[in-house]
Design a protein around this motif. Structure first.
Motif, PDB file in Angstrom:
ATOM      1  N   GLY A 149       0.790  -1.227   0.000  1.00  0.00           N
ATOM      2  CA  GLY A 149       0.000   0.000   0.000  1.00  0.00           C
ATOM      3  C   GLY A 149       0.820   1.273   0.000  1.00  0.00           C
ATOM      4  O   GLY A 149       0.321   2.335   0.384  1.00  0.00           O
ATOM      5  N   THR A 152      -0.715   3.744  -2.434  1.00  0.00           N
ATOM      6  CA  THR A 152      -2.022   4.086  -1.872  1.00  0.00           C
ATOM      7  C   THR A 152      -1.883   5.096  -0.747  1.00  0.00           C
ATOM      8  O   THR A 152      -2.626   6.083  -0.675  1.00  0.00           O
ATOM      9  N   LYS A 171      -3.938 -10.119   1.567  1.00  0.00           N
ATOM     10  CA  LYS A 171      -4.112  -8.934   2.411  1.00  0.00           C
ATOM     11  C   LYS A 171      -2.773  -8.545   3.028  1.00  0.00           C
ATOM     12  O   LYS A 171      -2.466  -8.861   4.179  1.00  0.00           O
ATOM     13  N   GLU A 178      -4.456   1.418   6.271  1.00  0.00           N
ATOM     14  CA  GLU A 178      -5.880   1.103   6.229  1.00  0.00           C
ATOM     15  C   GLU A 178      -6.692   2.025   7.129  1.00  0.00           C
ATOM     16  O   GLU A 178      -7.883   2.236   6.907  1.00  0.00           O
ATOM     17  N   PHE A 185      -9.779  -1.019   1.143  1.00  0.00           N
ATOM     18  CA  PHE A 185      -9.028  -2.166   0.661  1.00  0.00           C
ATOM     19  C   PHE A 185      -9.928  -3.367   0.411  1.00  0.00           C
ATOM     20  O   PHE A 185     -10.936  -3.569   1.094  1.00  0.00           O
TER      21      PHE A 185
END
Length: 344
Positions: A149, A152, A171, A178, A185
């Motif tokens: 991530g 992100t 994951k 998150e 996600f």
């Protein structure tokens, strides 16, 4: 791009690559917990999507300073039946996936390094002309194959009004990311279809295989953008003899892969192509980081490469040590290209 060093895309590019403001420390430490040993802090201009500096530290596990933590709570993808162990590394067992690298904390660390390198060399988080679009409430962007991530995280921090969605087969993104209020996600395999409706996203960056293009086009809004950033062994230039031998054996993608042609054949209108080059073991801090990146890739593919070369572990390690010496000696570099397309 073959044979052309693209460090000087603009007059400051070569200077920037040689003098990146990156702090780099490598310490040997155990890697048996889910806390990543890398902490990266990126400095990005919120007005222009431009990259101005990164602090990257590779820490010893004994360093107990705050760090991102891996989220492996209840996802089915984290269950034992979806993984296999090889050379003490964890690989996914997901059917119909072209991804051959591991799915463990060492690989997530490497992907964090790779994110920093690519962002430095392109000077931006993305080349898509969507700054104004995703600066407004209601905009949506999707990171397919998000890994830990890293991308992100940076986009979500820069564009707090934009919904930043991310998806991966496992994951593997971090809890801290998150928790950002505008990140969402999901676990899924693009080759089996994305869990999003048609015409949903304003922009999608992707390391793209041909089979995935139609699905990316489906979930992108008309007039939205898809960006692909790719580099492969066929784009490695100025190599020594052992380096060429190692990379030829490690190629996993199709030899005739052409991003632009395949995007165009998928119904995407090509808007821009931006090449850059990543030095390996020379050219300053980015070259140092890229050398670490490629050493980690070779270590990840060790079982596969040992079989390809019919070598034992000791002989393979000796060969890799010689390859590491060849990179700066021959001024090797890896060509990478960003291709931006528009859904018409």
């Amino acid at each position: 791009m073959g044979g052309k060093l693209c460090l000087a895309k603009n007059e400051d590019r070569e200077k920037n690559v040689a003098s990146i403001p990156t702090t780099f420390e490598m310490q040997k430490g155990r890697r048996d917990t889910i806390e990543p040993s890398i902490k990266a802090e990126t400095s990005l201009s919120k007005k222009e999507n431009t990259f101005s500096g990164t602090k990257l530290e590779i820490k010893n596990e004994s360093d107990k300073s705050p760090s991102l933590k891996l989220n492996e709570e209840t996802s089915e993808s984290w269950q034992p039946q979806n993984y296999r162990l090889d050379n003490k590394r964890k690989f996914h067992n997901i059917v119909h996936s072209p991804y051959v690298l591991p799915a463990d904390i060492e690989e997530l660390d490497r992907l964090e390094i790779q994110h920093v390198i690519i962002t430095h060399c392109f000077g931006k988080l993305f080349q898509m002309p969507i700054d104004k679009i995703i600066s407004k409430s209601g905009a949506k962007i999707l990171d397919v194959g998000c890994g830990p991530g890293s991308w992100t995280r940076d986009v979500a921090n820069m564009y707090p009004l934009c919904e930043v969605h991310a998806i991966d087969m496992t994951k593997t993104f971090f809890n801290d990311i998150e928790k950002l209020p505008n990140t969402f996600f999901a676990v899924g395999n693009i080759l089996e279809g994305l869990p999003y409706p048609d015409n949903h996203f304003d922009g999608i960056p992707k390391n793209m295989w041909e089979i995935a293009i139609k699905e990316l086009v489906r979930v992108t809004k008309p007039g939205g953008f898809i960006e692909c950033v790719e580099g492969s062994g066929s784009n490695l230039e100025q190599t020594g003899p052992l380096t060429k031998k190692l990379w030829d054996a490690g190629k996993t993608g199709p030899s005739n892969w052409n991003i632009t042609d395949n995007m165009r054949n998928g119904g995407i209108s090509i808007q821009a192509e931006t090449p850059t080059s990543l030095p390996i073991g020379w050219g300053g801090k980015v070259g140092d980081l890229n050398l670490v990146n490629l050493k980690l890739i070779a270590e990840s593919l060790k079982p596969f490469l040992m079989q390809a070369f019919e070598m034992n572990g000791e002989d393979f390690d000796k060969m890799c040590s010689k390859v590491v010496e060849e990179y700066p000696k021959y001024k090797s570099y890896l060509n990478v290209i960003s291709v931006v397309g528009k859904k018409v």
